[in-house]
Design an enzyme around this catalytic site. Sequence first.
Site, mmCIF file in Angstrom:
data_model
loop_
_atom_site.group_PDB
_atom_site.id
_atom_site.type_symbol
_atom_site.label_atom_id
_atom_site.label_comp_id
_atom_site.label_asym_id
_atom_site.label_seq_id
_atom_site.Cartn_x
_atom_site.Cartn_y
_atom_site.Cartn_z
ATOM 1 N N HIS A 115 0.837 -1.205 0.000
ATOM 2 C CA HIS A 115 0.000 0.000 0.000
ATOM 3 C C HIS A 115 0.865 1.245 0.000
ATOM 4 C CE1 HIS A 115 -0.364 -1.604 4.348
ATOM 5 N NE2 HIS A 115 0.838 -1.130 4.136
ATOM 6 N N HIS B 86 -6.107 35.895 22.361
ATOM 7 C CA HIS B 86 -7.206 35.659 23.316
ATOM 8 C C HIS B 86 -8.534 35.689 22.569
ATOM 9 C CE1 HIS B 86 -9.562 35.810 26.989
ATOM 10 N NE2 HIS B 86 -10.300 36.748 26.411
HETATM 11 P P1 FAD Z 1 5.333 2.195 7.451
HETATM 12 O O1 FAD Z 1 4.315 3.249 7.457
HETATM 13 O O2 FAD Z 1 5.070 0.962 8.228
HETATM 14 O O3 FAD Z 1 5.598 1.832 5.946
HETATM 15 C C1 FAD Z 1 6.452 0.787 5.576
HETATM 16 C C2 FAD Z 1 6.044 0.299 4.208
HETATM 17 O O4 FAD Z 1 7.032 -0.618 3.754
HETATM 18 C C3 FAD Z 1 4.730 -0.426 4.178
HETATM 19 O O5 FAD Z 1 3.871 0.181 3.236
HETATM 20 C C4 FAD Z 1 5.085 -1.859 3.789
HETATM 21 O O6 FAD Z 1 4.100 -2.463 2.970
HETATM 22 C C5 FAD Z 1 6.383 -1.648 3.025
HETATM 23 N N1 FAD Z 1 7.294 -2.809 3.030
HETATM 24 C C6 FAD Z 1 7.719 -3.512 4.102
HETATM 25 N N2 FAD Z 1 8.605 -4.451 3.719
HETATM 26 C C7 FAD Z 1 8.724 -4.339 2.374
HETATM 27 C C8 FAD Z 1 9.499 -5.022 1.408
HETATM 28 N N3 FAD Z 1 10.335 -6.003 1.735
HETATM 29 N N4 FAD Z 1 9.371 -4.645 0.124
HETATM 30 C C9 FAD Z 1 8.522 -3.650 -0.242
HETATM 31 N N5 FAD Z 1 7.782 -2.967 0.635
HETATM 32 C C10 FAD Z 1 7.889 -3.299 1.933
HETATM 33 N N6 FAD Z 1 2.188 7.653 14.342
HETATM 34 C C11 FAD Z 1 2.045 8.975 14.556
HETATM 35 O O7 FAD Z 1 3.004 9.717 14.408
HETATM 36 N N7 FAD Z 1 0.829 9.511 14.904
HETATM 37 C C12 FAD Z 1 -0.263 8.735 15.072
HETATM 38 O O8 FAD Z 1 -1.344 9.238 15.391
HETATM 39 C C13 FAD Z 1 -0.142 7.340 14.871
HETATM 40 N N8 FAD Z 1 -1.207 6.527 15.006
HETATM 41 C C14 FAD Z 1 -1.065 5.191 14.768
HETATM 42 C C15 FAD Z 1 -2.177 4.369 14.911
HETATM 43 C C16 FAD Z 1 -2.067 3.015 14.654
HETATM 44 C C17 FAD Z 1 -3.270 2.134 14.813
HETATM 45 C C18 FAD Z 1 -0.817 2.487 14.236
HETATM 46 C C19 FAD Z 1 -0.672 1.033 13.926
HETATM 47 C C20 FAD Z 1 0.291 3.286 14.096
HETATM 48 C C21 FAD Z 1 0.187 4.656 14.366
HETATM 49 N N9 FAD Z 1 1.280 5.497 14.250
HETATM 50 C C22 FAD Z 1 1.133 6.829 14.497
HETATM 51 C C23 FAD Z 1 2.615 4.995 13.888
HETATM 52 C C24 FAD Z 1 2.901 5.245 12.410
HETATM 53 O O9 FAD Z 1 1.906 4.625 11.614
HETATM 54 C C25 FAD Z 1 4.277 4.729 12.055
HETATM 55 O O10 FAD Z 1 5.232 5.281 12.924
HETATM 56 C C26 FAD Z 1 4.657 5.079 10.631
HETATM 57 O O11 FAD Z 1 3.760 4.504 9.710
HETATM 58 C C27 FAD Z 1 6.076 4.616 10.321
HETATM 59 O O12 FAD Z 1 6.386 4.964 9.012
HETATM 60 P P2 FAD Z 1 7.435 4.117 8.168
HETATM 61 O O13 FAD Z 1 7.576 4.839 6.881
HETATM 62 O O14 FAD Z 1 8.643 3.872 8.975
HETATM 63 O O15 FAD Z 1 6.758 2.687 7.967
#
Ligand code: FAD
Length: 479
Positions: free
Chosen positions: A37, A458
Amino acid sequence: MADQYDLIIIGAGPGGYTAAIRAAQLGMKVAIVEREHMAGICSNWGCVPTKALLRSAEIYGYMSHAEKYGLTSGGPGFDLDAIIKRSRQIAGQMNNGVQFLMKKNKVDIIWGEARLAAPGVVDVGQPTKPPVEPQHPAPKNRLGEGTYKARNVIIATGARPRVLPGIEPDGELIWTYFEAMKPASFPKSLVVMGSGAIGIEFASFYRSLGAEVTVIELLPQILPVEDAEISALARKRMEKRGIKFLTDARVTKVDKSKSGVTAHVELKSGETQQVSGERLISAVGVQCNTEGLGLEQLGVKLERGAIAIDEYGRTNVPGVWAIGDVAGPPMLAHKAEHEAMITVETIAGQKVHPLDRRRVPGCTYCEPQVASVGLTEARAREQGREIKVGRFPFVGNGKAIALGEPDGLVKTIFDAKTGELLGAHLVGAEVTELIQGFVIAMNLETTEEDLIHTVFPHPTLSEAMKEGVLDAYGRALNI
Ligand code: FAD
């Protein structure tokens, strides 16, 4: 053979996709690999769709108290499918938005699961698992499976729910955030295991719509990373709303039956309890997605399950970088995005400031909201600092009273000797929007004097922030 790309990014979450945009801005030829996604967990299953659910719950809450505002309503009702549909549509919109941004910035999207065959060599194949939501279409203009080369590779593969052995989510009775985000039916009762931001936000959502909710937390306080006083106030407010909490409590096993689940809980006192509910949400943290990437073969070092990086996102293998959740806590989207900027600009040879993790704000969008940055009072004292602590309750703030939201607190922590703002902790209405004022203040290394000389409009809730500063110096006006 020349590299096809200057940079390949693995994972299109908030870390990966913003890294791609910044790299394109800096003139790099960039590709991003994604297996499931666009926009990652954040937009599809995390930050944004939860806020959509919580917004529905918030409006429902206001409707329940309409008479308080001189309004009449026929009594609130809700359509669960419509609430979920709205949340999923918003997730889809974010997903499409990122596809558009990739196109606009001429970033190639490679669709599939990536594995590093060698530094700078990325093999992309079929995903090893089916997507959680198959109806999300893959981007139209995408490259497919194959081997791609780049001078540098950033790993931004994020994290997934942590699973406790013996209490594995089954998608039916024991949920992770995936199932909690789009339940097939509304559970009348719910057990939430873990009181971090994810657990508490779901507890708040389901309670607002009428579920009986019990939250079980291993540590002595809910929202364990927050200041103890703020956490206690949030707990009190949530208890008033009917959420039950068991702290210092460990779930030892979960029995499943036709009607639901029973969690066996061991309290620190030695006492045991059983808590039943139609469903249980396991919200005991997340685990980095480090598997299947070829890291072992390359010798990329891990530390406590996360890819070990220096302050610029470098791993121990030249040309291999890591950002976001996969590179360790705090597991937050804005931390991932900030690391993306630092790493890409370092790759481009720019001089950049490393991330100061003490200045990464944390927000929980429950009712009441909680937001913080910097040291808690306990942590500042543990560090042996002489501190001044300010407190200002929302009941002294005109806007809070006008909003009908007088329950809230701003707490500030200053270094007594230098006046440096060390921490700010807030609970109450809209504090997740307010906290950024303190984040900027800390980042600019302001002292109490700068803040006291700042004019706040304010009537706004932000005036409580200024009063919180004044109170640390015995000068609060409206209390
Ligand atoms: P991700 O968003 O996890 O993206 C990683 C991507 O890599 C994914 O799309 C995955 O499909 C892809 N991927 C993985 N392995 C491979 C591979 N081998 N090859 C190709 N693609 C791959 N954070 C906040 O700051 N505020 C919030 O309010 C908040 N609310 C949250 C609520 C929930 C329910 C959850 C679960 C998390 C929340 N978070 C929040 C945390 C936040 O979603 C994460 O910190 C953030 O998405 C991390 O970003 P990222 O780019 O590191 O990884």
